[in-house]
Design an enzyme around this catalytic site. Structure first.
Site, mmCIF file in Angstrom:
data_model
loop_
_atom_site.group_PDB
_atom_site.id
_atom_site.type_symbol
_atom_site.label_atom_id
_atom_site.label_comp_id
_atom_site.label_asym_id
_atom_site.label_seq_id
_atom_site.Cartn_x
_atom_site.Cartn_y
_atom_site.Cartn_z
ATOM 1 N N LEU A 71 0.838 -1.198 0.000
ATOM 2 C CA LEU A 71 0.000 0.000 0.000
ATOM 3 C C LEU A 71 0.871 1.245 0.000
ATOM 4 O O LEU A 71 1.685 1.444 0.891
ATOM 5 C CB LEU A 71 -0.917 0.003 1.227
ATOM 6 N N ALA A 72 0.671 2.057 -1.021
ATOM 7 C CA ALA A 72 1.540 3.232 -1.158
ATOM 8 C C ALA A 72 0.796 4.395 -1.806
ATOM 9 O O ALA A 72 1.382 5.212 -2.508
ATOM 10 C CB ALA A 72 2.766 2.866 -1.986
ATOM 11 N N GLY A 91 -1.124 6.639 -0.059
ATOM 12 C CA GLY A 91 -1.392 7.736 0.889
ATOM 13 C C GLY A 91 -0.496 8.936 0.631
ATOM 14 O O GLY A 91 0.492 8.876 -0.093
ATOM 15 N N ARG A 99 2.411 14.645 6.889
ATOM 16 C CA ARG A 99 3.328 15.143 7.924
ATOM 17 C C ARG A 99 4.786 15.236 7.458
ATOM 18 O O ARG A 99 5.615 15.817 8.134
ATOM 19 C CB ARG A 99 3.230 14.257 9.177
ATOM 20 N N GLY A 141 -9.445 4.233 1.869
ATOM 21 C CA GLY A 141 -9.048 3.412 3.019
ATOM 22 C C GLY A 141 -8.237 2.198 2.616
ATOM 23 O O GLY A 141 -8.159 1.846 1.430
ATOM 24 N N GLY A 181 4.074 0.598 2.245
ATOM 25 C CA GLY A 181 5.290 1.069 1.597
ATOM 26 C C GLY A 181 6.141 1.980 2.468
ATOM 27 O O GLY A 181 7.231 2.371 2.058
ATOM 28 N N GLU A 189 -9.371 0.388 15.509
ATOM 29 C CA GLU A 189 -8.534 1.573 15.299
ATOM 30 C C GLU A 189 -8.617 2.483 16.520
ATOM 31 O O GLU A 189 -9.655 2.548 17.181
ATOM 32 C CB GLU A 189 -9.015 2.323 14.051
ATOM 33 N N ASN A 209 -1.563 -3.557 15.800
ATOM 34 C CA ASN A 209 -1.538 -4.097 14.442
ATOM 35 C C ASN A 209 -0.364 -3.473 13.695
ATOM 36 O O ASN A 209 -0.307 -2.263 13.511
ATOM 37 C CB ASN A 209 -2.868 -3.735 13.768
ATOM 38 N N TYR A 256 40.105 13.942 -4.477
ATOM 39 C CA TYR A 256 38.893 13.447 -5.117
ATOM 40 C C TYR A 256 39.255 12.454 -6.223
ATOM 41 O O TYR A 256 39.987 12.784 -7.156
ATOM 42 C CB TYR A 256 38.066 14.595 -5.728
HETATM 43 C C1 UD1 Z 1 -3.113 1.293 9.584
HETATM 44 C C2 UD1 Z 1 -4.038 0.266 10.251
HETATM 45 C C3 UD1 Z 1 -3.708 0.195 11.739
HETATM 46 C C4 UD1 Z 1 -2.249 -0.188 11.913
HETATM 47 C C5 UD1 Z 1 -1.346 0.774 11.147
HETATM 48 C C6 UD1 Z 1 0.069 0.252 11.163
HETATM 49 C C7 UD1 Z 1 -6.103 0.366 8.982
HETATM 50 C C8 UD1 Z 1 -7.501 0.816 8.970
HETATM 51 N N1 UD1 Z 1 -5.405 0.667 10.050
HETATM 52 O O1 UD1 Z 1 -3.405 2.534 10.188
HETATM 53 O O2 UD1 Z 1 -4.521 -0.782 12.356
HETATM 54 O O3 UD1 Z 1 -1.926 -0.184 13.300
HETATM 55 O O4 UD1 Z 1 -1.762 0.881 9.779
HETATM 56 O O5 UD1 Z 1 0.926 1.174 10.597
HETATM 57 O O6 UD1 Z 1 -5.656 -0.300 8.061
HETATM 58 N N2 UD1 Z 1 -3.202 3.619 2.039
HETATM 59 C C9 UD1 Z 1 -3.559 3.451 0.720
HETATM 60 N N3 UD1 Z 1 -4.820 3.786 0.330
HETATM 61 C C10 UD1 Z 1 -5.736 4.255 1.201
HETATM 62 C C11 UD1 Z 1 -5.366 4.400 2.556
HETATM 63 C C12 UD1 Z 1 -4.095 4.077 2.937
HETATM 64 O O7 UD1 Z 1 -2.745 3.023 -0.107
HETATM 65 O O8 UD1 Z 1 -6.862 4.525 0.770
HETATM 66 C C13 UD1 Z 1 -1.830 3.248 2.434
HETATM 67 C C14 UD1 Z 1 -1.045 4.401 3.019
HETATM 68 O O9 UD1 Z 1 -0.291 5.046 2.014
HETATM 69 C C15 UD1 Z 1 -0.129 3.687 4.002
HETATM 70 C C16 UD1 Z 1 -0.934 2.483 4.445
HETATM 71 O O10 UD1 Z 1 -1.940 2.297 3.480
HETATM 72 O O11 UD1 Z 1 1.051 3.221 3.378
HETATM 73 C C17 UD1 Z 1 -1.534 2.654 5.824
HETATM 74 O O12 UD1 Z 1 -2.453 3.707 5.770
HETATM 75 P P1 UD1 Z 1 -2.615 4.756 6.949
HETATM 76 O O13 UD1 Z 1 -3.717 5.700 6.650
HETATM 77 O O14 UD1 Z 1 -1.289 5.326 7.278
HETATM 78 O O15 UD1 Z 1 -3.090 3.778 8.097
HETATM 79 P P2 UD1 Z 1 -2.903 3.965 9.623
HETATM 80 O O16 UD1 Z 1 -3.839 5.017 10.078
HETATM 81 O O17 UD1 Z 1 -1.477 4.128 9.934
#
Ligand code: UD1
Ligand code: CA
Length: 424
Positions: free
Chosen positions: A7-8, A10, A14, A80, A104, A157, A172, A335
């Site tokens: 998953l990459a 997002g 920050r 999500g 990712g 969550e 998790n 160098y």
């Molecule tokens: C998620 C988990 C949480 C876990 C945490 C660990 C869920 C609902 N929650 O939370 O339980 O403790 O990871 O780090 O899964 N992403 C996508 N598409 C989306 C949303 C997210 O590709 O629509 C990717 C983001 O880029 C990221 C990853 O999924 O790499 C996690 O997403 P993020 O929103 O950071 O989840 P957390 O709130 O950290």
């Protein structure tokens, strides 16, 4: 063979950056590269699906340029983590095997930890396995909720958790292994009825239990492995952890690191035994350093550097894309770039290989054969070859090839004007 989903998509708000989060780097390698490499290194995964969204083109370019077994899939909009995984459904209609799902932005994950996780998943004959960890400060992570008998009930969550669930320290890690055939139908049944209005991947745990699937959690011992990066502070901390791992590996293998707190060595650098790395060195990229070498203090290797045994690279020496044979010294203020340097060569202080022509933007090679001596403050203007045993006098500006055993001098002869000061 397994497949993976990374998953990459997002944004990484920050990081406050123009770059997508997963393309931020440690030792010039993007986080996503570390994750794909760890997955590939398990040798059980033959294909990776990278879910991209924010600045998708840039992420896609990195993946396509570096990985032939990885395919990017666009997720727009990002609804999500569960929605993200569902993007692969059209590509894996007939796939029956296991899928590893990971994020990712966790570059410290190792293939050893992934392999142990996969082994656990197989031994338990599990349908859904989630990786968990025990955190003293579990804030912001999803919590693993267990039943009285210890079996995994669900993941909640932080934003959806009640006060008692918030006290749970088992979190998790965001890494899963699933039997695709049994789990794929979950993705059309997930709801977004939660605090964030998102389709949560974490809901497959509860869903799996309702369908009487085998659901398990694998608790890792080394929490650093799942360190996720959300800020520049996290990036600095992850870099430090990765570096310390590398330094400890080298020390275990017989390399002296005089000061691990100021030494930086990329994970792709090999170093043989009895070499000493003095304080404040930065060794980046892929390099191979032989036995009994001395590097630093304050040396900078920039990648593609191969040093044979007994080579000395001293203070304020920068080396890039260069091979150096044994017993050669470059001890001070030098160098060396795009060069091939022989054995028993002495490179005087302040020597520069002028490898780059900024007008043509062409880089050229410097070849220095065995037993050559280069006088201090010389500039070797590439392309140039210094044949075996030749000497270059100090302040040599070398623009032609120098034959074997010759002396090359380019400086004005020394004039001494007797009593010049008194006459003035
Ligand atoms: C998620 C988990 C949480 C876990 C945490 C660990 C869920 C609902 N929650 O939370 O339980 O403790 O990871 O780090 O899964 N992403 C996508 N598409 C989306 C949303 C997210 O590709 O629509 C990717 C983001 O880029 C990221 C990853 O999924 O790499 C996690 O997403 P993020 O929103 O950071 O989840 P957390 O709130 O950290
Ligand atoms: Ca989130």
């Amino acid at each position: 063979m397994f497949k993976s989903i990374i998953l990459a998509a997002g944004k990484g708000t920050r990081m406050k950056s123009d770059l997508p989060k997963v393309l931020h780097s440690i030792f010039d390698k993007p986080f996503l590269g570390y994750v794909i490499d760890a997955v590939n290194k398990t040798s059980v995964v033959d294909e990776n699906f990278i879910i991209v969204g924010h600045q998708a083109e840039q992420v896609e370019e990195f993946v396509n340029n570096n990985y032939t077994n990885s395919k990017c899939i666009l997720q727009t909009p990002q609804l999500g983590t569960g929605h993200a995984v569902s993007m692969v459904l059209p590509y894996l209609k007939d796939y029956n095997g296991e899928i590893i799902i990971l994020c990712g932005d966790t570059p410290l994950i190792t293939s050893d930890t992934l392999s142990a996780f996969i082994k656990f998943h197989k031994e338990k004959a599990s349908d859904i396995t989630v990786m968990s960890a025990i955190f003293d400060n579990p804030a912001n992570y999803g919590r693993i909720i267990r039943n009285q008998d210890g079996s995994v009930n669900s993941i909640v969550e932080e934003k959806d958790a009640n006060e008692s669930q918030k006290t749970v320290k088992e979190i998790n890690a965001g890494i899963y292994c699933v039997n695709w055939n049994k789990v794929k139908s979950a993705f059309s049944e997930l709801s977004n009825n939660n605090a964030q209005g998102e389709y949560y991947l974490t809901d497959i745990i509860k869903w799996g239990n309702e369908k009487h699937l085998a659901v398990n959690a694998y608790t890792i011992q080394n929490n650093e492995d799942i360190f996720g990066i959300n800020s520049r502070e996290n990036l600095a901390e992850a870099s430090r952890i990765l570096n310390q791992r590398t330094l400890h590996k080298h020390m275990k293998n017989g390399v002296t690191i005089v000061d691990p707190s100021t030494t930086w060595i990329s994970p792709e650098t090999e170093i043989d035994t009895d070499t000493i790395i003095y304080p404040s060195c930065y060794i980046n990229g892929k390099n191979k350093i032989g036995r009994h070498c001395k590097i630093g203090p304050f040396a900078h290797l920039r990648g593609n550097v191969v040093l044979e045994d007994y080579v000395k690279i001293g203070n304020f020496v920068e080396v890039k894309k260069t091979t150096i044979k044994s017993h050669t010294n470059a001890c001070h203020l030098t160098y060396l770039g795009d060069s091939e340097i022989g054995a028993n060569v002495n490179i005087g202080a302040g020597t520069i290989t002028a490898n780059y022509n900024p007008l043509t933007k062409v880089k050229s090679k410097t070849i220095i054969k065995d037993n050559v001596k280069i006088g201090s403050n010389s500039v070797l203007v590439a392309p140039v070859t210094i044949e075996e045993g030749a000497n270059v006098g100090a302040i040599g500006v070398i623009t032609k090839n120098i034959p074997a055993w010759a002396l090359a001098i380019t400086r004005a002869p020394l004039k001494i004007l007797e009593n010049w000061v008194q006459k003035k």
